[in-house]
Design a protein around this motif. Sequence first.
Motif, PDB file in Angstrom:
ATOM      1  N   LEU A 101       0.814  -1.218   0.000  1.00  0.00           N
ATOM      2  CA  LEU A 101       0.000   0.000   0.000  1.00  0.00           C
ATOM      3  C   LEU A 101       0.847   1.267   0.000  1.00  0.00           C
ATOM      4  CD1 LEU A 101      -2.927  -1.010   2.342  1.00  0.00           C
ATOM      5  CD2 LEU A 101      -2.934  -0.767  -0.139  1.00  0.00           C
ATOM      6  N   ALA A 102       1.999   1.243   0.657  1.00  0.00           N
ATOM      7  CA  ALA A 102       2.896   2.399   0.595  1.00  0.00           C
ATOM      8  C   ALA A 102       3.417   2.571  -0.833  1.00  0.00           C
ATOM      9  CB  ALA A 102       4.050   2.243   1.576  1.00  0.00           C
ATOM     10  N   GLY A 103       3.675   1.477  -1.515  1.00  0.00           N
ATOM     11  CA  GLY A 103       4.084   1.552  -2.923  1.00  0.00           C
ATOM     12  C   GLY A 103       2.981   2.121  -3.797  1.00  0.00           C
ATOM     13  N   LEU A 104       1.740   1.666  -3.593  1.00  0.00           N
ATOM     14  CA  LEU A 104       0.610   2.201  -4.362  1.00  0.00           C
ATOM     15  C   LEU A 104       0.382   3.678  -4.056  1.00  0.00           C
ATOM     16  CD1 LEU A 104      -1.949  -0.738  -4.166  1.00  0.00           C
ATOM     17  CD2 LEU A 104      -0.588  -0.014  -6.141  1.00  0.00           C
ATOM     18  N   SER A 105       0.569   4.053  -2.806  1.00  0.00           N
ATOM     19  CA  SER A 105       0.438   5.458  -2.424  1.00  0.00           C
ATOM     20  C   SER A 105       1.490   6.309  -3.130  1.00  0.00           C
ATOM     21  CB  SER A 105       0.577   5.588  -0.905  1.00  0.00           C
ATOM     22  OG  SER A 105       0.659   6.937  -0.517  1.00  0.00           O
ATOM     23  N   ALA A 106       2.723   5.803  -3.191  1.00  0.00           N
ATOM     24  CA  ALA A 106       3.791   6.547  -3.883  1.00  0.00           C
ATOM     25  C   ALA A 106       3.480   6.683  -5.370  1.00  0.00           C
ATOM     26  CB  ALA A 106       5.132   5.845  -3.675  1.00  0.00           C
ATOM     27  N   ILE A 107       2.965   5.625  -5.980  1.00  0.00           N
ATOM     28  CA  ILE A 107       2.616   5.682  -7.406  1.00  0.00           C
ATOM     29  C   ILE A 107       1.485   6.671  -7.643  1.00  0.00           C
ATOM     30  CG2 ILE A 107       1.611   4.353  -9.311  1.00  0.00           C
ATOM     31  CD1 ILE A 107       3.195   1.922  -8.180  1.00  0.00           C
ATOM     32  N   ALA A 108       0.450   6.635  -6.796  1.00  0.00           N
ATOM     33  CA  ALA A 108      -0.664   7.572  -6.938  1.00  0.00           C
ATOM     34  C   ALA A 108      -0.181   9.005  -6.816  1.00  0.00           C
ATOM     35  CB  ALA A 108      -1.740   7.274  -5.896  1.00  0.00           C
ATOM     36  N   ASN A 109       0.732   9.258  -5.890  1.00  0.00           N
ATOM     37  CA  ASN A 109       1.234  10.620  -5.731  1.00  0.00           C
ATOM     38  C   ASN A 109       2.180  11.021  -6.849  1.00  0.00           C
ATOM     39  OD1 ASN A 109       0.291  12.144  -3.279  1.00  0.00           O
ATOM     40  ND2 ASN A 109       0.567  10.076  -2.492  1.00  0.00           N
ATOM     41  N   PHE A 110       2.884  10.060  -7.417  1.00  0.00           N
ATOM     42  CA  PHE A 110       3.711  10.368  -8.583  1.00  0.00           C
ATOM     43  C   PHE A 110       2.827  10.829  -9.743  1.00  0.00           C
ATOM     44  CE2 PHE A 110       5.601   9.051 -12.627  1.00  0.00           C
ATOM     45  CZ  PHE A 110       6.748   9.818 -12.603  1.00  0.00           C
ATOM     46  N   LEU A 111       1.706  10.154  -9.933  1.00  0.00           N
ATOM     47  CA  LEU A 111       0.781  10.539 -10.996  1.00  0.00           C
ATOM     48  C   LEU A 111       0.070  11.855 -10.679  1.00  0.00           C
ATOM     49  CD1 LEU A 111      -0.746   7.032 -11.785  1.00  0.00           C
ATOM     50  CD2 LEU A 111       1.024   8.257 -13.054  1.00  0.00           C
ATOM     51  N   PHE A 112       0.020  12.216  -9.403  1.00  0.00           N
ATOM     52  CA  PHE A 112      -0.645  13.437  -8.949  1.00  0.00           C
ATOM     53  C   PHE A 112       0.298  14.642  -8.920  1.00  0.00           C
ATOM     54  CE2 PHE A 112      -2.885  15.895  -5.511  1.00  0.00           C
ATOM     55  CZ  PHE A 112      -4.093  16.037  -6.171  1.00  0.00           C
ATOM     56  N   LEU A 113       1.578  14.430  -9.271  1.00  0.00           N
ATOM     57  CA  LEU A 113       2.591  15.498  -9.205  1.00  0.00           C
ATOM     58  C   LEU A 113       2.187  16.800  -9.900  1.00  0.00           C
ATOM     59  CD1 LEU A 113       6.026  13.702  -9.526  1.00  0.00           C
ATOM     60  CD2 LEU A 113       5.390  15.357  -7.790  1.00  0.00           C
ATOM     61  N   PRO A 114       1.636  16.789 -11.106  1.00  0.00           N
ATOM     62  CA  PRO A 114       1.302  18.066 -11.756  1.00  0.00           C
ATOM     63  C   PRO A 114       0.224  18.870 -11.037  1.00  0.00           C
ATOM     64  CG  PRO A 114       1.340  16.301 -13.357  1.00  0.00           C
ATOM     65  CD  PRO A 114       1.439  15.665 -12.021  1.00  0.00           C
ATOM     66  N   TYR A 115      -0.588  18.217 -10.232  1.00  0.00           N
ATOM     67  CA  TYR A 115      -1.673  18.910  -9.555  1.00  0.00           C
ATOM     68  C   TYR A 115      -1.221  19.589  -8.270  1.00  0.00           C
ATOM     69  CZ  TYR A 115      -4.574  16.226 -12.743  1.00  0.00           C
ATOM     70  OH  TYR A 115      -5.135  15.687 -13.859  1.00  0.00           O
ATOM     71  N   TYR A 116      -0.311  18.933  -7.537  1.00  0.00           N
ATOM     72  CA  TYR A 116       0.123  19.445  -6.234  1.00  0.00           C
ATOM     73  C   TYR A 116       1.530  18.916  -5.957  1.00  0.00           C
ATOM     74  CZ  TYR A 116      -1.537  21.604  -1.846  1.00  0.00           C
ATOM     75  OH  TYR A 116      -1.759  22.447  -0.793  1.00  0.00           O
ATOM     76  N   PRO A 117       2.565  19.502  -6.604  1.00  0.00           N
ATOM     77  CA  PRO A 117       3.905  18.906  -6.625  1.00  0.00           C
ATOM     78  C   PRO A 117       4.581  18.735  -5.263  1.00  0.00           C
ATOM     79  CG  PRO A 117       3.776  20.802  -8.102  1.00  0.00           C
ATOM     80  CD  PRO A 117       2.483  20.704  -7.395  1.00  0.00           C
ATOM     81  N   LEU A 118       4.626  19.772  -4.443  1.00  0.00           N
ATOM     82  CA  LEU A 118       5.346  19.661  -3.175  1.00  0.00           C
ATOM     83  C   LEU A 118       4.671  18.671  -2.225  1.00  0.00           C
ATOM     84  CD1 LEU A 118       6.405  23.365  -2.589  1.00  0.00           C
ATOM     85  CD2 LEU A 118       7.781  21.463  -3.427  1.00  0.00           C
ATOM     86  N   TRP A 119       3.366  18.700  -2.189  1.00  0.00           N
ATOM     87  CA  TRP A 119       2.609  17.772  -1.360  1.00  0.00           C
ATOM     88  C   TRP A 119       2.874  16.335  -1.807  1.00  0.00           C
ATOM     89  CZ3 TRP A 119      -0.441  18.351   2.878  1.00  0.00           C
ATOM     90  CH2 TRP A 119      -1.293  17.303   3.217  1.00  0.00           C
ATOM     91  N   SER A 120       2.835  16.110  -3.105  1.00  0.00           N
ATOM     92  CA  SER A 120       3.065  14.767  -3.647  1.00  0.00           C
ATOM     93  C   SER A 120       4.471  14.277  -3.337  1.00  0.00           C
ATOM     94  CB  SER A 120       2.829  14.760  -5.155  1.00  0.00           C
ATOM     95  OG  SER A 120       1.483  15.013  -5.437  1.00  0.00           O
TER      96      SER A 120
END
Length: 143
Positions: A101-120
């Motif tokens: 789940l930590a891996g899936l969370s990292a992948i989801a945030n990688f894909l979310f980078l353009p929306y909220y980069p520092l948070w991701s």
Amino acid sequence: MAEQRAQQETGAGRGDSSPRWASGFTVFAGIMMIIVGVFHMAAGLAAIVENKFFVVTADYLYAFDVTGWGWIHLIVGLVVLLAGFAVFSGRLWALALGIVLAGLSAIANFLFLPYYPLWSLLIIALDIFVIWALAVHGWKVKA
């Protein structure tokens, strides 16, 4: 004297073969998973309630509607939060689930980078630490 100190640090002499610091890393990983889950849920709720909060970039390959990202983050956050509590049990299945789940969370945030980069990037860094703590030290903890 040095032998007693080694026994205290490793838990030897009490029938416990796991080092105290290993259980400390695992507990910390569980706490970090709970915090990451709350962060995911907060970002998800922000995207669902006020989808103008996030700036949408043009021509992004993995573009979803911001509300769609909100639901993804809300669901991932809830699952990561519950898995964080399960990690406290020290069971092998909970540690493996935490890593996945930590891996899936990292992948989801990688894909979310353009929306909220520092948070991701912050969440990705926390996820990597959770994966490290559970993979390296999690198996040393007896349930």
